[in-house]
Write a protein that holds these residues in place. Structure first.
Motif, PDB file in Angstrom:
ATOM      1  N   LEU A  23       0.852  -1.189   0.000  1.00  0.00           N
ATOM      2  CA  LEU A  23       0.000   0.000   0.000  1.00  0.00           C
ATOM      3  C   LEU A  23       0.885   1.234   0.000  1.00  0.00           C
ATOM      4  CD1 LEU A  23      -3.063   0.854   0.215  1.00  0.00           C
ATOM      5  CD2 LEU A  23      -2.613   1.240   2.629  1.00  0.00           C
ATOM      6  N   LEU A  24       0.659   2.115  -0.967  1.00  0.00           N
ATOM      7  CA  LEU A  24       1.397   3.374  -1.059  1.00  0.00           C
ATOM      8  C   LEU A  24       0.432   4.539  -0.887  1.00  0.00           C
ATOM      9  CD1 LEU A  24       3.488   2.867  -4.344  1.00  0.00           C
ATOM     10  CD2 LEU A  24       4.219   2.372  -2.011  1.00  0.00           C
ATOM     11  N   SER A  25       0.921   5.617  -0.303  1.00  0.00           N
ATOM     12  CA  SER A  25       0.166   6.865  -0.305  1.00  0.00           C
ATOM     13  C   SER A  25       1.008   7.869  -1.079  1.00  0.00           C
ATOM     14  CB  SER A  25      -0.077   7.349   1.122  1.00  0.00           C
ATOM     15  OG  SER A  25      -0.842   8.520   1.096  1.00  0.00           O
ATOM     16  N   VAL A  26       0.425   8.422  -2.143  1.00  0.00           N
ATOM     17  CA  VAL A  26       1.195   9.270  -3.062  1.00  0.00           C
ATOM     18  C   VAL A  26       0.444  10.576  -3.299  1.00  0.00           C
ATOM     19  CG1 VAL A  26       2.190   9.444  -5.385  1.00  0.00           C
ATOM     20  CG2 VAL A  26       2.102   7.212  -4.228  1.00  0.00           C
ATOM     21  N   LYS A  27       1.150  11.677  -3.159  1.00  0.00           N
ATOM     22  CA  LYS A  27       0.555  12.985  -3.510  1.00  0.00           C
ATOM     23  C   LYS A  27       0.988  13.335  -4.927  1.00  0.00           C
ATOM     24  CE  LYS A  27      -0.387  17.590  -1.746  1.00  0.00           C
ATOM     25  NZ  LYS A  27      -1.781  17.481  -1.401  1.00  0.00           N
ATOM     26  N   LYS A  28       0.008  13.676  -5.744  1.00  0.00           N
ATOM     27  CA  LYS A  28       0.283  13.972  -7.156  1.00  0.00           C
ATOM     28  C   LYS A  28       0.808  15.399  -7.290  1.00  0.00           C
ATOM     29  CE  LYS A  28      -2.093  13.594 -11.625  1.00  0.00           C
ATOM     30  NZ  LYS A  28      -3.407  13.280 -12.224  1.00  0.00           N
ATOM     31  N   HIS A  29       2.041  15.513  -7.743  1.00  0.00           N
ATOM     32  CA  HIS A  29       2.634  16.828  -8.019  1.00  0.00           C
ATOM     33  C   HIS A  29       2.678  17.003  -9.531  1.00  0.00           C
ATOM     34  CE1 HIS A  29       3.911  17.425  -3.843  1.00  0.00           C
ATOM     35  NE2 HIS A  29       4.249  16.150  -3.846  1.00  0.00           N
ATOM     36  N   GLU A  30       2.178  18.124 -10.011  1.00  0.00           N
ATOM     37  CA  GLU A  30       2.071  18.307 -11.468  1.00  0.00           C
ATOM     38  C   GLU A  30       3.420  18.139 -12.171  1.00  0.00           C
ATOM     39  OE1 GLU A  30      -0.660  18.178 -13.108  1.00  0.00           O
ATOM     40  OE2 GLU A  30      -1.710  18.114 -11.196  1.00  0.00           O
ATOM     41  N   GLN A  31       4.505  18.542 -11.502  1.00  0.00           N
ATOM     42  CA  GLN A  31       5.838  18.406 -12.111  1.00  0.00           C
ATOM     43  C   GLN A  31       6.517  17.090 -11.717  1.00  0.00           C
ATOM     44  OE1 GLN A  31       6.615  20.828 -14.274  1.00  0.00           O
ATOM     45  NE2 GLN A  31       4.693  21.792 -13.661  1.00  0.00           N
ATOM     46  N   GLY A  32       5.841  16.298 -10.888  1.00  0.00           N
ATOM     47  CA  GLY A  32       6.472  15.062 -10.392  1.00  0.00           C
ATOM     48  C   GLY A  32       6.206  13.904 -11.341  1.00  0.00           C
ATOM     49  N   ILE A  33       7.215  13.527 -12.085  1.00  0.00           N
ATOM     50  CA  ILE A  33       7.035  12.519 -13.133  1.00  0.00           C
ATOM     51  C   ILE A  33       6.499  11.207 -12.547  1.00  0.00           C
ATOM     52  CG2 ILE A  33       8.283  11.066 -14.798  1.00  0.00           C
ATOM     53  CD1 ILE A  33      10.131  13.594 -15.184  1.00  0.00           C
ATOM     54  N   CYS A  34       7.108  10.755 -11.460  1.00  0.00           N
ATOM     55  CA  CYS A  34       6.705   9.454 -10.909  1.00  0.00           C
ATOM     56  C   CYS A  34       5.360   9.537 -10.183  1.00  0.00           C
ATOM     57  CB  CYS A  34       7.782   8.912  -9.977  1.00  0.00           C
ATOM     58  SG  CYS A  34       7.625   7.138  -9.700  1.00  0.00           S
TER      59      CYS A  34
END
Length: 232
Positions: A58-69
Motif C-alpha cells: 500500500l502506497l500513499s502518493v501525492k500527485k505533483h504536477e511536475q512530479g514525473i513518478c
C-alpha cells in the motif's frame, strides 16, 4: 519485479492517492520497507515508504504536477503493471517490545504506519498526524478506526494547519510535554515519517522536552533505539 494495481483511490480535491499493488511473485517484506518505482520514461527510480496489508503493498502518493513518478502512479488504473523493487528498511520496522509506540507523521508519511497498525498485536499505539484539513485524513480513517475498535490503538490526534486551531504536529507534542517525557522515560518508541521540515521541527520540540523534563538530550534516547525516522 512486476506489480499489478489492485486499487487506486483519490481524496477528492486533495490530489492524494492510496494505491494498492500485488506482486506477481511471493515477496518477503514488512511495513516500513521501501518501494523503488521505475516510471515509464527511464527516469531515476523514486522511493516510497510503504505498508504491508495482507500480502499487498500500500502506497500513499501525492500527485505533483511536475512530479514525473507521482503523476505516473496516480494515473494508474486497475490491472496496470508497475515495475518496482523492494528495498529493506530495517531501521524503520515496528518494534516488538516497546512500552508504547508514538507514530508521528504528516501527509503521505502515514503510509507505513497503516500497515504497522494492522500488524500490531500487543503494544499501545498513539498517532499524531498533520495535514491541511480533516478531509485529507478521510482516505486513511478506515484503517485507524479499525485499530481503535480492536483496542490496539489508544487514540489519535490530528494537527490541522488550515482549520480549527491551525497547528502542526510539533505543536501537539509541545502541549503533551508531560505525557511525552513520561513515555520516553518508560521506554516508549517514537517513530517519525513524513517531510524533512516536519521531522526537524519535531526533533527540536522533543529535545526541548527531554532536556527540560528529564535533564537528558534527545540523542540519549535515539542512541537507546527509542527514536526511529524515515523522512524525505
Amino acid at each position: 519485479e512486476e506489480f499489478i494495481v489492485i486499487e487506486n483511490h483519490e481524496i477528492s480535491g486533495d490530489h492524494t492517492h492510496l494505491i494498492k499493488l500485488k506482486s506477481k511473485n511471493e515477496l518477503k517484506f514488512q511495513s516500513g520497507d521501501l518501494l523503488s518505482v521505475h516510471s515509464e520514461d527511464g527516469q531515476q527510480p523514486r522511493i516510497y515508504s510503504m505498508a504491508k496489508i495482507g500480502n499487498d503493498v500500500l502506497l500513499s502518493v501525492k500527485k505533483h504536477e511536475q512530479g514525473i513518478c507521482s503523476v505516473y502512479l496516480c494515473n494508474l488504473s486497475e490491472n496496470d503493471i508497475v515495475n518496482a523493487s523492494i528495498e529493506q528498511n530495517k531501521s524503520f520496522h515496528l518494534p516488538n517490545d516497546a512500552a508504547s509506540i508514538w507514530m508521528i507523521s504528516n501527509g503521505t508519511g502515514l503510509a507505513p504506519f497503516l500497515g504497522m497498525i494492522e500488524e500490531n498485536k500487543a503494544t499501545t499505539l498513539n498517532l499524531i498526524w498533520g495535514g491541511r484539513q480533516e478531509s485529507s485524513f478521510n482516505l486513511y480513517k478506515p484503517f485507524i478506526e479499525k485499530s481503535i475498535e480492536t483496542g490496539l490503538m489508544e487514540k489519535y490526534e490530528l494537527a490541522l494547519s488550515r482549520t480549527g486551531e491551525k497547528q502542526y504536529v510539533q505543536d501537539v507534542l509541545a502541549k503533551k510535554a508531560d505525557e511525552v517525557s513520561k513515555a520516553l522515560d518508560s521506554g516508549s518508541v517514537f517513530m517519525i515519517c513524513g517531510s524533512m521540515n516536519m521531522q526537524n521541527a519535531v526533533l527540536q520540540v522533543l529535545d526541548e522536552i527531554t532536556n527540560s523534563k528529564l535533564n537528558k538530550p534527545l540523542s540519549s534516547f535515539q542512541d537507546n533505539g527509542q527514536l526511529l525516522k524515515d523522512c524525505y
